[in-house]
Structures are given as C-alpha cells and as structure tokens.
Design an enzyme around this catalytic site. Structure first.
Site, PDB file in Angstrom:
ATOM      1  N   TYR A   1      69.478  75.733 -84.314  1.00 57.37           N
ATOM      2  CA  TYR A   1      68.172  75.207 -83.916  1.00 57.37           C
ATOM      3  C   TYR A   1      67.111  75.804 -84.822  1.00 57.37           C
ATOM      4  CZ  TYR A   1      63.799  74.612 -81.458  1.00 57.37           C
ATOM      5  OH  TYR A   1      62.500  74.289 -81.172  1.00 57.37           O
TER       6      TYR A   1
ATOM      7  N   GLU B   1      60.344  70.249 -85.482  1.00 49.80           N
ATOM      8  CA  GLU B   1      61.569  70.745 -84.854  1.00 49.80           C
ATOM      9  C   GLU B   1      62.785  70.065 -85.480  1.00 49.80           C
ATOM     10  OE1 GLU B   1      62.311  71.827 -80.323  1.00 49.80           O
ATOM     11  OE2 GLU B   1      62.578  69.691 -80.688  1.00 49.80           O
TER      12      GLU B   1
END
Ligand code: ADP
Ligand code: MG
Length: 395
Positions: free
Chosen positions: A117, A205
């Site tokens: 992530y 993101e």
C-alpha cells in the site's frame, strides 16, 4: 475533485511513476479490441467509477459480476465489459445505490509477487505532506489503521525538497524490500511524492502498489483527489472532470456560488457562514434530528442565490423540513427575509420552515416575514430553532 483510475495512471506515466499499458473502452467491442491491442495473454477489465473497492464490489442484481475482471481472450474481455457497462456497481465506498459504470479500463495483466500500500495525504497538524506505506496492500487501509496501525509506516516530507533517499531506505527496510526492488522504490516513491506536490493533490493513493516477479514496482491502482482550492492553477484539469460522477445538487450549488454538501438526513439547512452551518448541524443532531445537508450561502447572499439554495434543498426528496439560520453580519436580515419571500413564490414550500434570524436589521426582517404569506415557524435562538424543526419533522 476526483478523477478516474485511467486518467490518474496517464498522469503517473507522465510523472515517471511506472504503470502498465491499458486502453479505456466505452463499449464491449472496444474492450475486445483493447484486449487485442495490448497483445498479452491476460488482461484485466476494470470498471471506472469515482470509488474504490471495485474488486470486491458487485453489480446490482448480478452478485457474481465484480468490478475488476480477469480476461484471457478478446471474447472474455467483451463479456466482462458487457457485464459492467451501463450497470450500477456497489462497493463499500459507493453506498447501497451504487454508481453507474460508463467506462472500463482494459489493462495488461500483472505478474504480482507482492501487494503493498502507498498513500500520500496532507498532514495538517505537521503542516507537511506525509507518505504512508504498508505491507497490507489490497486491503482497506482504514481497516489496517484501526486493527494494526503498527503496520502503517509514515514519512513526512518537505514539499520543496521531496522525499529523500534516506527516507526511502527507511521505508524499504520496514517493508522488507531489498535488491532490485529497493532500487525500483528509490525511483517510485520520490516520483510519487513529486507528483503529489506538483499536481496539487489532496490524496494520491496506490493500492495495491505491486512488486512484480521480476522486482519492478508498478502502480496497479490510482486514486487521486485534487485540492479544489488549487484548481485555478491547473486549467487542464477541467478536461479530466467527469460530471456524471458528481452529485448533481452539489454541481448546481457550485454554479450558484454556494457551498453545499449533501448528507443523509431529512432536515434541510440554509445557513450563512461555514461555522454557523457546522454548529447548526451539530445542534440539530444534539436534539435528535439528522441534517440533510451542509449549506453555506455565504456572507453576501443575494435573492437569486437564496432562491437557488431553496430549490436545491427542496429537490432532495428526503427533506421533510427546512431550518433557516441566519446571523446578519454583512448580509442584512432584510435581504434574507426578502429572498425567503421571493423564494416561496417561485419554489413554494410544502414542508415546515423554521426561521431564526438575528443581527443587522433583524426587526425589519422579522416584520417582513410576519406580513408576508410565507408560513414560517419563528424561532428565538438556535436551540429553540433546532427543537422546533426536529419536532416539526417528527423525528
Ligand atoms: P479496487 O481498489 O477498486 O478494488 P484495484 O485496481 O485495486 O481496484 O484492483 C483490485 C485488485 O485486482 C487488485 O488488488 C489486484 O489484485 C487486481 N488487479 C488490478 N489490476 C490488475 C492487473 N492489471 N493485473 C492483475 N491484477 C490486477
Ligand atoms: Mg485498489
């Protein structure tokens, strides 16, 4: 302002952030042609909506159809696109009504060795952007933050300097990355941070950020929100805007110069000033009601704006009553009262209307309302107003 994954990835490519080849398609045939053009054995057909969680999300009335589909032939790509286009996809971020899929992104398949992530946001407390990475790629980061916050590693960086080499090394160590993959990270992470700053993002993101079988680092997803306050610096972003993804009432409000955010409740609020709007929502909730919106008509609202504000409020079928809470500072109460009377003529109120007026020219404003045909429940102060609207809407 949000953009689609395929648009974000094009910007990534320009910023030197590695992404896979992909083609956007709006029909099943285009998706099949895109598969052929990519030329690989495996492609992935991805629904393009302004919400995440598409992989696990499903199409309404078709629970086997997910928002990210593997295709091993042009026919499979065509079928996947047919199952998505024009349908409503429900994910944990869309709410139960789902969002219509108008485009799919057909992307080359990826040989995924690890899913990580990566996210960048502004940390207001630190007054700096912060890069966050985690080994828990592909998962909802909110869940990771709640259950295992120690698995999220953060590095703040100076927007003028960018992410420094020692910071990349620190993060690689925490992620258990070395060798060729660490070299890839030394390019990827600073490029992402530079992109975040240069593009005036609010959020950037990449979930998952993958390490491939041959130790490359690739952005497999792209979720980008630009800072609306900086849009004037990027006139080219208007091409990226997809109005079909935006709340219609919020667009209308934006055009009228009103700050409006639609919420889930049933008490419409018309307030001047963001702070007063916040306290109005708070006090409605305190007395057991649920605000249907945040609406700030601003300090210098005119009659047209207030009329448009009422139109927007009352176009929401959930609204069972309206609370007008005005403190006349720069805007005079007489202006607001006049606008209210005008609005009632053109819009017509068939729900209870509680009005609390205070400030400049309040006596004259109240008198105008009293002498008009508008059916108003008068409130003396903000508590009284909240109690009355909650009672009137029967919650
Ligand atoms: P969302 O976050 O909306 O669910 P993602 O783009 O993250 O959508 O895709 C969901 C999952 O699908 C990823 O975690 C990854 O496992 C898989 N995936 C996405 N794109 C590809 C691709 N090009 N090749 C292989 N797998 C992919
Ligand atoms: Mg994702």
């Amino acid at each position: 302002m949000k953009i689609h994954e395929y648009q974000g990835k094009e910007l990534f490519r320009q910023a030197g952030v590695p992404v896979l080849d992909g083609v956007v398609a709006t029909t099943p045939d285009e998706a099949a042609a895109a598969y052929d053009k990519l030329g690989g054995a495996i492609a992935v057909v991805k629904a393009q909506i302004h919400a995440g969680g598409r992989g696990k999300g499903t199409i309404i009335d078709d629970p086997k159809q997910h928002g990210v589909v593997l295709a091993k032939s042009a026919d499979e790509a065509r079928a996947a696109a047919a199952g998505l286009l024009g349908k409503k996809l429900v994910t944990i971020q869309t709410g139960p009504a789902g969002q219509t899929v108008n485009k799919v992104f057909v992307e080359a398949g990826c040989d995924i060795a690890r899913e990580l992530y990566l996210g960048i946001v502004l940390d207001r407390a630190a007054a700096k952007p912060v890069l966050m990475v985690s080994t828990e790629g592909g998962m909802e980061i909110e869940t990771v933050a709640e259950n295992t916050p120690e698995l999220i590693h953060k590095e703040h960086f100076d927007p003028a300097v960018g992410l420094e080499a020692y910071q990349v090394r620190k993060l690689c160590k925490k992620l258990g990355i070395s060798g060729a993959a660490a070299k890839a990270a030394a390019k990827f992470m600073p490029a992402m941070c530079r992109f975040y700053v240069d593009s005036d993002c609010e959020l950037a993101e990449v979930n998952p950020l993958v390490i491939t079988g041959d130790d490359q680092m690739i952005a497999l997803d792209a979720k980008i929100t630009f800072d609306n306050n900086a849009l004037f610096r990027h006139p080219d972003y208007s091409d990226l805007r997809d109005l079909a993804e935006e709340e219609e009432s919020e667009l209308r409000a934006g055009n009228a110069g009103l700050s409006y955010v639609k919420l889930e409740g049933n008490i419409g609020c018309l307030v001047n000033g963001a702070g007063l709007a916040m306290s109005t929502m708070d006090i409605i909730k305190y007395h057991g009601g649920q605000p249907a919106n945040f609406l700030d008509v601003g300090g210098s609202a005119n009659s047209e704006q207030v009329t448009e504000a009422f139109r927007i409020l009352l176009s929401d079928p959930n609204v069972k009553g309206v609370l007008v809470n005005i403190f006349g500072g720069i805007a005079r109460c007489t202006t607001i009262a006049g606008a209210l009377i005008e609005a009632s003529k053109t819009v017509g109120f068939d729900v209870p209307l509680v009005v609390r007026l205070e400030g400049t020219e309040v006596e004259e404003g109240r008198k105008m309302l009293a002498e008009s045909d508008v059916d108003v429940i008068n409130a003396t102060d903000i508590t009284d107003a909240a109690k009355k609207i909650v009672a009137a809407t029967g919650v």
